[in-house]
Design a protein around this motif. Structure first.
Motif, short mmCIF file in Angstrom:
data_model
loop_
_atom_site.label_atom_id
_atom_site.label_comp_id
_atom_site.label_asym_id
_atom_site.label_seq_id
_atom_site.Cartn_x
_atom_site.Cartn_y
_atom_site.Cartn_z
N ILE A 128 21.29 33.44 -37.73
CA ILE A 128 20.59 33.35 -39.02
C ILE A 128 20.60 34.71 -39.69
CG2 ILE A 128 18.35 32.90 -40.12
CD1 ILE A 128 17.76 31.04 -37.69
N LYS A 129 20.97 34.72 -40.96
CA LYS A 129 20.83 35.94 -41.75
C LYS A 129 19.44 35.89 -42.38
CE LYS A 129 23.28 38.86 -45.09
NZ LYS A 129 22.14 39.74 -45.09
N ILE A 130 18.60 36.84 -41.99
CA ILE A 130 17.20 36.81 -42.41
C ILE A 130 17.09 37.16 -43.90
CG2 ILE A 130 14.88 37.69 -41.94
CD1 ILE A 130 15.99 36.60 -39.44
N ILE A 131 16.22 36.44 -44.59
CA ILE A 131 15.94 36.75 -45.99
C ILE A 131 14.64 37.54 -46.10
CG2 ILE A 131 15.41 35.77 -48.26
CD1 ILE A 131 17.24 33.37 -47.38
N THR A 132 13.58 36.99 -45.53
CA THR A 132 12.31 37.72 -45.55
C THR A 132 11.50 37.35 -44.31
OG1 THR A 132 10.44 38.39 -46.97
CG2 THR A 132 10.98 36.06 -46.95
N THR A 133 10.67 38.30 -43.85
CA THR A 133 9.87 38.11 -42.64
C THR A 133 8.44 38.55 -42.93
OG1 THR A 133 11.80 38.57 -41.25
CG2 THR A 133 9.66 38.77 -40.20
N GLY A 134 7.48 37.72 -42.57
CA GLY A 134 6.07 38.06 -42.77
C GLY A 134 5.54 38.90 -41.62
N ILE A 135 4.55 39.73 -41.93
CA ILE A 135 3.87 40.49 -40.87
C ILE A 135 2.66 39.68 -40.42
CG2 ILE A 135 2.56 42.58 -40.33
CD1 ILE A 135 4.33 44.08 -42.30
N CYS A 136 2.60 39.44 -39.11
CA CYS A 136 1.55 38.63 -38.51
C CYS A 136 0.41 39.53 -38.04
CB CYS A 136 2.14 37.88 -37.33
SG CYS A 136 0.95 36.96 -36.36
N GLY A 137 -0.81 39.01 -38.06
CA GLY A 137 -1.95 39.75 -37.52
C GLY A 137 -1.69 40.21 -36.09
N SER A 138 -0.99 39.37 -35.31
CA SER A 138 -0.72 39.74 -33.92
C SER A 138 0.15 40.99 -33.85
CB SER A 138 -0.04 38.58 -33.18
OG SER A 138 1.28 38.40 -33.64
N GLU A 139 0.98 41.19 -34.88
CA GLU A 139 1.85 42.38 -34.89
C GLU A 139 1.07 43.63 -35.27
OE1 GLU A 139 5.81 39.75 -35.55
OE2 GLU A 139 4.64 40.39 -37.27
N ILE A 140 0.01 43.44 -36.04
CA ILE A 140 -0.85 44.60 -36.34
C ILE A 140 -1.58 45.01 -35.06
CG2 ILE A 140 -2.78 45.41 -37.75
CD1 ILE A 140 -1.83 43.24 -39.83
N HIS A 141 -2.05 43.99 -34.30
CA HIS A 141 -2.66 44.30 -33.00
C HIS A 141 -1.65 45.01 -32.10
CE1 HIS A 141 -6.57 42.29 -33.34
NE2 HIS A 141 -5.96 41.33 -34.00
N ALA A 142 -0.41 44.51 -32.09
CA ALA A 142 0.64 45.12 -31.25
C ALA A 142 0.89 46.57 -31.67
CB ALA A 142 1.93 44.30 -31.36
N TYR A 143 0.99 46.76 -32.97
CA TYR A 143 1.28 48.10 -33.53
C TYR A 143 0.20 49.09 -33.09
CZ TYR A 143 3.24 51.09 -37.28
OH TYR A 143 3.85 52.07 -38.00
N ASN A 144 -1.05 48.59 -33.00
CA ASN A 144 -2.16 49.44 -32.56
C ASN A 144 -2.27 49.52 -31.04
OD1 ASN A 144 -2.87 49.74 -35.23
ND2 ASN A 144 -4.30 48.01 -35.21
N GLY A 145 -1.36 48.85 -30.33
CA GLY A 145 -1.40 48.88 -28.87
C GLY A 145 -2.43 47.95 -28.27
N ALA A 146 -2.81 46.91 -29.02
CA ALA A 146 -3.89 46.04 -28.55
C ALA A 146 -3.46 44.58 -28.47
CB ALA A 146 -5.10 46.18 -29.47
N HIS A 147 -2.20 44.33 -28.12
CA HIS A 147 -1.77 42.94 -27.96
C HIS A 147 -1.38 42.69 -26.51
CE1 HIS A 147 0.47 39.18 -28.42
NE2 HIS A 147 -0.23 39.02 -29.52
N PRO A 148 -1.79 41.52 -25.96
CA PRO A 148 -1.52 41.27 -24.54
C PRO A 148 -0.04 41.28 -24.15
CG PRO A 148 -2.51 39.32 -25.62
CD PRO A 148 -2.63 40.47 -26.56
#
Ligand SMILES: [Zn+2]
Ligand SMILES: [Zn+2]
Length: 338
Positions: A29-49
């Motif tokens: 798949i050639k990606i067109i657009t991707t949303g940022i998920c709340g879980s990724e904000i947790h991940a970015y902060n080091g707080a995702h399981p």
């Protein structure tokens, strides 16, 4: 291809890497657009399981099929699609029962095992790929995945026509729970948040009562207006939201938790026991939820456009993560364009 590597906590680096190769049962798949998920904000902060660096995040996407594997039927280059971003081992008891979202060995998009959609290309097993009707704009089609989260939660809540519900938190998941609840026939949808812009948005999506938690106590409001509610959907993982949920839900009512709690909380289980309250977790979705999300988007997609007004190019992904985390300038669901 270009991709954004989540190389360490609070950091994303744009890298060049080989295009992914497809197997016989995959599509490219050639990606067109991707949303940022709340879980990724947790991940970015080091707080995702389980979303940890190093990995390529991104699991809310739309794109066009570029190439199909030899065994793939029903898809062709050029098809406009999204991906259900997980699949099970097909062997365990959960998978055998159709609950592959609960599989302990499932493969999740946006992890080391299946690299995510903050990249120009993505491979996906054809079984996880769904066509989106051509008249749905990209910035609405990309909401299929988070809407499926709402559809699944509402299914577990068993909303009946005329039910009164509360949704605690009017971020993307809370707003899309409201959309799914409206679709399922809820009559009262009382939603809370600390940001007025989110509450305004929720009204346009069908919320009937909006409360700014900085100004009004939902416990008092529900008590005076409705007595109690049939279900409470908790989308913000805090001690205070769970306290509120327990106080506003009716006897035999349901509390559905769709939140990540970053700290342990206390729950008054004597109240749960005496009032026969059911506390349920709702995790992701399965195929039928995904299909229903696409149906809802087909029916009322034009209402959902207000959710995705903030878009960044891939090279500015760190700014995009910041906008999603801080919700600045009224950002609700932030998109990364490829
Ligand atoms: Zn997500
Ligand atoms: Zn399994």
């Amino acid at each position: 291809m270009k991709a954004a590597l989540f190389d360490q906590i609070n950091s994303m680096k744009i890298i060049n890497k080989e295009n992914p190769e497809i197997n016989d049962n995959d599509v490219l798949i050639k990606i067109i657009t991707t949303g940022i998920c709340g879980s990724e904000i947790h991940a970015y902060n080091g707080a995702h399981p389980f979303r940890k660096p190093p990995s390529i995040l991104g699991h809310e996407l739309v794109g066009k099929i570029e190439e199909v594997g030899e065994n793939v039927q029903g898809f062709h280059p050029g098809d406009y699609v999204t991906v259900e971003p997980h699949y099970g081992c097909k062997q365990c008891v959960h998978c055998q029962n159709g609950d592959y979202h609960l599989c302990d060995n499932k493969t999740v998009l946006g992890t080391e095992k299946w690299e995510g959609a903050f990249a120009e290309y993505l491979t996906a097993p054809a079984s996880t790929v769904y066509k989106i009707p051509g008249d749905i704009p990209y910035h609405v089609g990309v909401l299929t995945e988070p809407l499926a989260v709402g559809v699944h939660a509402v299914k577990l809540g068993q909303i009946k026509k005329g039910d009164k519900i509360a949704v605690l938190g009017a971020g993307p998941i809370g707003l899309l729970v409201a959309v799914a609840a409206k679709h399922a026939g809820a009559e009262v949808i009382c939603i809370t948040d600390a940001i007025d812009h989110n509450l305004e948005t929720s009204k346009q999506l069908g919320a009937t009562d909006t409360l700014n938690v900085k100004e009004v106590s939902i416990v008092d409001y529900i008590d005076e207006t409705y007595g109690k509610v049939d279900q409470v959907y908790v989308t913000v993982g805090l001690q205070s939201t769970m306290n509120d949920a327990l106080q506003i839900v009716k006897k035999k009512g349901k509390i559905i938790s769709i939140a990540i709690f970053e700290e342990d909380i206390k729950v008054d289980f004597n109240h749960v026991f005496i009032s026969e309250i059911q506390i349920l977790g709702s995790s992701m979705y399965v195929k039928e939820d995904f299909e229903q999300a696409i149906d809802i988007i087909s029916e009322r997609g034009d209402q959902l456009e207000i959710l995705t007004k903030h878009t960044f190019p891939l090279q500015d992904i760190e700014l995009a993560m910041d906008a999603a985390a801080t919700k600045k300038d009224g950002a609700i669901k932030v998109l990364v364009d490829l």
